[in-house]
Write an enzyme that holds these catalytic residues in place. Structure first.
Site, short mmCIF file in Angstrom:
data_model
loop_
_atom_site.label_atom_id
_atom_site.label_comp_id
_atom_site.label_asym_id
_atom_site.label_seq_id
_atom_site.Cartn_x
_atom_site.Cartn_y
_atom_site.Cartn_z
N HIS A 70 2.19 -16.47 -6.66
CA HIS A 70 1.43 -16.79 -5.45
C HIS A 70 -0.03 -16.45 -5.66
O HIS A 70 -0.39 -15.89 -6.70
CB HIS A 70 2.02 -16.08 -4.22
CG HIS A 70 1.97 -14.59 -4.28
ND1 HIS A 70 2.80 -13.83 -5.08
CD2 HIS A 70 1.17 -13.69 -3.64
CE1 HIS A 70 2.54 -12.55 -4.92
NE2 HIS A 70 1.55 -12.44 -4.06
N ASP A 74 -3.87 -9.68 -6.77
CA ASP A 74 -3.11 -8.79 -7.67
C ASP A 74 -2.11 -9.59 -8.52
O ASP A 74 -1.39 -9.01 -9.34
CB ASP A 74 -2.43 -7.64 -6.90
CG ASP A 74 -1.41 -8.11 -5.87
OD1 ASP A 74 -1.64 -9.14 -5.23
OD2 ASP A 74 -0.38 -7.43 -5.70
N HIS A 140 5.98 -14.84 2.40
CA HIS A 140 5.09 -13.73 2.06
C HIS A 140 3.85 -13.89 2.94
O HIS A 140 3.83 -14.75 3.82
CB HIS A 140 4.78 -13.80 0.55
CG HIS A 140 3.95 -12.68 0.01
ND1 HIS A 140 4.10 -11.38 0.42
CD2 HIS A 140 2.94 -12.67 -0.91
CE1 HIS A 140 3.22 -10.63 -0.24
NE2 HIS A 140 2.51 -11.39 -1.04
N ASP A 162 6.32 -11.37 -4.77
CA ASP A 162 6.25 -10.66 -3.49
C ASP A 162 7.01 -11.46 -2.45
O ASP A 162 6.85 -12.67 -2.37
CB ASP A 162 4.79 -10.51 -3.04
CG ASP A 162 3.96 -9.67 -4.01
OD1 ASP A 162 4.53 -9.19 -5.01
OD2 ASP A 162 2.76 -9.51 -3.77
N ASP A 194 10.34 -6.97 -6.14
CA ASP A 194 9.22 -6.36 -5.40
C ASP A 194 9.69 -5.06 -4.71
O ASP A 194 10.64 -5.08 -3.94
CB ASP A 194 8.75 -7.39 -4.36
CG ASP A 194 7.70 -6.86 -3.38
OD1 ASP A 194 7.18 -5.75 -3.58
OD2 ASP A 194 7.40 -7.61 -2.41
N HIS A 363 -0.76 -6.68 13.14
CA HIS A 363 -0.55 -6.86 11.70
C HIS A 363 0.93 -6.65 11.36
O HIS A 363 1.58 -5.80 11.96
CB HIS A 363 -1.39 -5.86 10.89
CG HIS A 363 -1.13 -5.93 9.42
ND1 HIS A 363 -1.48 -7.04 8.67
CD2 HIS A 363 -0.51 -5.08 8.57
CE1 HIS A 363 -1.09 -6.85 7.41
NE2 HIS A 363 -0.51 -5.68 7.32
N SER A 365 3.44 -6.57 7.62
CA SER A 365 3.36 -6.57 6.16
C SER A 365 3.91 -7.87 5.59
O SER A 365 4.75 -8.54 6.21
CB SER A 365 4.17 -5.39 5.62
OG SER A 365 4.27 -5.48 4.21
N HIS A 367 5.53 -7.78 2.76
CA HIS A 367 6.61 -7.34 1.85
C HIS A 367 7.83 -6.91 2.66
O HIS A 367 7.70 -6.25 3.69
CB HIS A 367 6.14 -6.17 0.99
CG HIS A 367 4.94 -6.50 0.15
ND1 HIS A 367 5.05 -6.99 -1.13
CD2 HIS A 367 3.62 -6.42 0.42
CE1 HIS A 367 3.83 -7.20 -1.62
NE2 HIS A 367 2.95 -6.86 -0.70
N HIS A 389 6.49 -3.94 -9.12
CA HIS A 389 5.51 -4.05 -8.06
C HIS A 389 5.55 -2.82 -7.14
O HIS A 389 6.03 -2.89 -6.02
CB HIS A 389 5.75 -5.33 -7.23
CG HIS A 389 4.53 -5.79 -6.46
ND1 HIS A 389 4.10 -5.16 -5.32
CD2 HIS A 389 3.66 -6.79 -6.67
CE1 HIS A 389 3.02 -5.78 -4.86
NE2 HIS A 389 2.73 -6.77 -5.66
N ASP A 442 -17.26 -4.42 -15.50
CA ASP A 442 -18.38 -3.72 -14.90
C ASP A 442 -19.53 -4.70 -14.84
O ASP A 442 -20.05 -5.11 -15.86
CB ASP A 442 -18.73 -2.53 -15.79
CG ASP A 442 -19.77 -1.65 -15.14
OD1 ASP A 442 -19.91 -1.70 -13.92
OD2 ASP A 442 -20.46 -0.92 -15.88
ZN ZN Z 1 1.45 -8.35 -4.93
ZN ZN Z 2 1.22 -10.80 -2.62
#
Ligand code: ZN
Ligand code: ZN
Length: 551
Positions: A70, A74, A140, A162, A194, A363, A365, A367, A389, A442
């Site tokens: 997805h 991350d 998700h 996820d 996950d 909100h 989650s 997950h 994860h 950096d």
């Molecule tokens: Zn993730």
């Molecule tokens: Zn995700």
């Protein structure tokens, strides 16, 4: 020779972030996800943290494809760096994920370096060397997420990506439990699942609950409404937009990443908003506060984000005042809590009412919680479970859920980044370790922040700095009175400063007396002499930078 498959996580184990898993079988490699992590405090001043690609660099010619589960950073954030450093022939991802990475690769000038292939959960599987990959829809916090079933010569693997078991997702595309059960019937030898919310009991709320909260909270309000969320949370934005349309508010999208994502999602049909509803920031003045909704970035209190600039009165087009409502529709990622609290305080000081997950149901989650992970395990009934994860405690909690679900303890693999798992007809085992550090980005350079630079920055932040400037006089070789600049360990006017200056003069005089005029040696002696003095007086070891110049 019995066929086996090697599974190597280069990121995502023992951490939330930079997910990347290598599946290797003979001369074929498939990589699932290429994520990045945002720096924690110990990585002072570093912009991004990437997985270490060394393992792949050495085997670049074997890589058949990268598959993305997805579009979250991350999971896709290190893709441009991977393409540039290692090279990959194909990237497979679902339609929205492809749309998001296309724009990312375009910004990096990499669009032509790779073939982008659409992963379709309703289409045929992808044949990638000896691997066969099927895509299974999962719900998700970003649309178009998939789990991946990987058929390998060593056995069949399910990599969940996820997921949550949202039965009323905003787009109606539920986690495909029927298909998962079918896949379970076929037999899964190894399950990578996950673990993010494994410690949380019960079930994660449906995304639709947030829409219901918006529908209750927004209509009675008369001032500006600001909704801050992750720029990738397309369904969250859709639900806010729907309420705006219902109550006749115009919608203004603020923040570069959010504008970009809304455009991509709109073009691909993942966000539905009437043209006449959207206005630009410079048109806001034409509307009363009660006639607008502002969707903005900054839900993590990021220093230069729209919400934070608005909070501190530093945004060119938007301010908040008494009567306005700010909805922070996200959870602070661990490490960002203080910044988010600061932003909330500042917004409250401006007079706005701030709604966030602790005082309103704004909100949920993305997950699944423990019960959802149990359901997944029950559907798939894998032979071996490898929690992924998550931080170690989350992996451990996931392992406990699996044991409670009837998986024998010796069929659970708690691996770390760099662990090698071998899967063959006899089962899956931890066998080896490979290099799996991190690479820092950096500014514009990749991997050019050595540990030395990080050590120096920590040093500066903890113990301060002393700069000594001395001149070495021309023909007679005399030294001028040294200038001292101290920061972070000695207050101006403190006797220590005079003492340091006297010590610097003494060191230089002694050396010149002995006819030592080698600049490098003078600097070393200054460094050591003053370092000792400061340590004796304060117990600190500031960074000392002696600069001796010949005049
Ligand atoms: Zn993730
Ligand atoms: Zn995700």
């Amino acid at each position: 020779m019995a066929e086996s498959c090697r599974i190597i996580a280069l990121g995502g184990l023992g951490e939330v972030g930079k997910n990347m898993t290598v599946y290797e079988c003979g001369d074929d490699i498939v990589v699932v996800d290429a994520g990045l992590a945002f720096p924690r405090d110990e990585h002072l001043g570093v912009d991004l943290v990437l997985p270490d690609f060394s393992y792949l660099r050495d085997r670049a010619s074997a890589i058949r494809a990268v598959i993305l589960t997805h579009g979250h950073e991350d999971h896709v954030g290190s893709l441009p760096y991977l393409l540039r450093e290692v090279g990959v022939p194909e990237v497979w991802a679902t339609r929205l994920t492809l749309g998001l990475i296309k724009s990312k690769l375009d910004e990096h000038g990499l669009l032509r370096s790779v073939e982008l292939r659409e992963a379709d959960p309703d289409g045929p599987p992808a044949e990638l060397g000896v691997f066969r990959a099927e895509f299974v829809r999962v719900a998700h916090s970003i649309p178009d997420s998939v789990a991946i079933v990987l058929d390998t010569p060593g056995g069949t693997i399910l990599h969940t990506g996820d997921y949550k078991m949202d039965h009323t997702p905003v787009d109606g595309l539920r986690t495909d439990v029927g298909r998962l059960a079918e896949i379970g019937n076929r037999g899964i030898d190894l399950f990578l699942g996950d673990s993010t919310n494994a410690e949380r009991p019960g079930v994660t709320g449906s995304e639709r609950l947030v829409g219901e909260a918006f529908r209750q909270l927004i209509p009675p309000r008369t001032g500006r409404i600001l909704v801050a969320s992750f720029a990738s949370n397309v369904h969250r934005m859709q639900q806010a937009i729907d309420v705006a349309v219902e109550v006749g508010r115009k919608v203004c999208v603020v923040g570069r990443s959010m504008r970009k994502n809304v455009n991509i999602a709109r073009n691909l049909g993942y966000i539905d908003v009437p043209d006449e509803t959207l206005i630009r920031p410079n048109e806001l003045d034409e509307y009363a506060p009660g006639d607008v909704m502002i969707l903005c970035t900054g839900s993590q209190g990021e220093p230069l984000s729209a919400l934070v600039r608005i909070a501190y009165g530093d945004h060119p087009a938007i301010k908040v005042e008494a009567g306005d409502t700010v909805i922070i529709s996200a959870k602070p990622v661990p490490g960002n809590e203080l910044r988010v609290h600061d932003a909330i305080n500042q917004l409250a000081r401006d007079g706005a009412e701030v709604l966030h997950q602790e005082n309103a149901p704004v909100h949920v989650s993305g997950h699944g919680n423990a019960e959802e992970l149990r359901t997944m395990l029950a559907l798939v009934r894998p032979k071996t479970v490898m929690p992924v994860h998550g931080e170690f405690r989350m992996l451990a909690a996931h392992a406990r859920l699996a044991v409670e679900g009837g998986i024998p303890e010796n069929r659970i693999l708690i691996a770390e980044n760099g662990s090698v798992v071998e899967l063959d007809e006899s089962g899956a085992y931890l066998t080896d370790n490979v290099e799996s550090g991190v690479t820092f980005v950096d500014g514009l350079g990749v991997g050019d922040v050595q540990d030395v630079a990080l050590r120096d920055r920590r040093h500066l932040s903890e113990d301060g700095v002393l700069i000594i400037v001395a001149t070495l006089g021309g023909s007679n070789g005399s030294v001028g009175r040294p200038e001292l600049i101290a920061r972070g360990f000695a207050e101006p006017g403190e006797p220590l400063l005079d003492e340091m200056r006297a010590e610097a003069e003494r060191v230089l005089d002694d050396l010149v007396h002995e006819h030592v005029t080698e600049i490098k040696l003078l600097q070393e002696h200054l460094h050591d002499g003053l370092g000792q003095l400061i340590y004796d007086r304060t117990g600190r070891r500031p960074m000392i930078l002696p600069v001796v110049v010949e005049v």
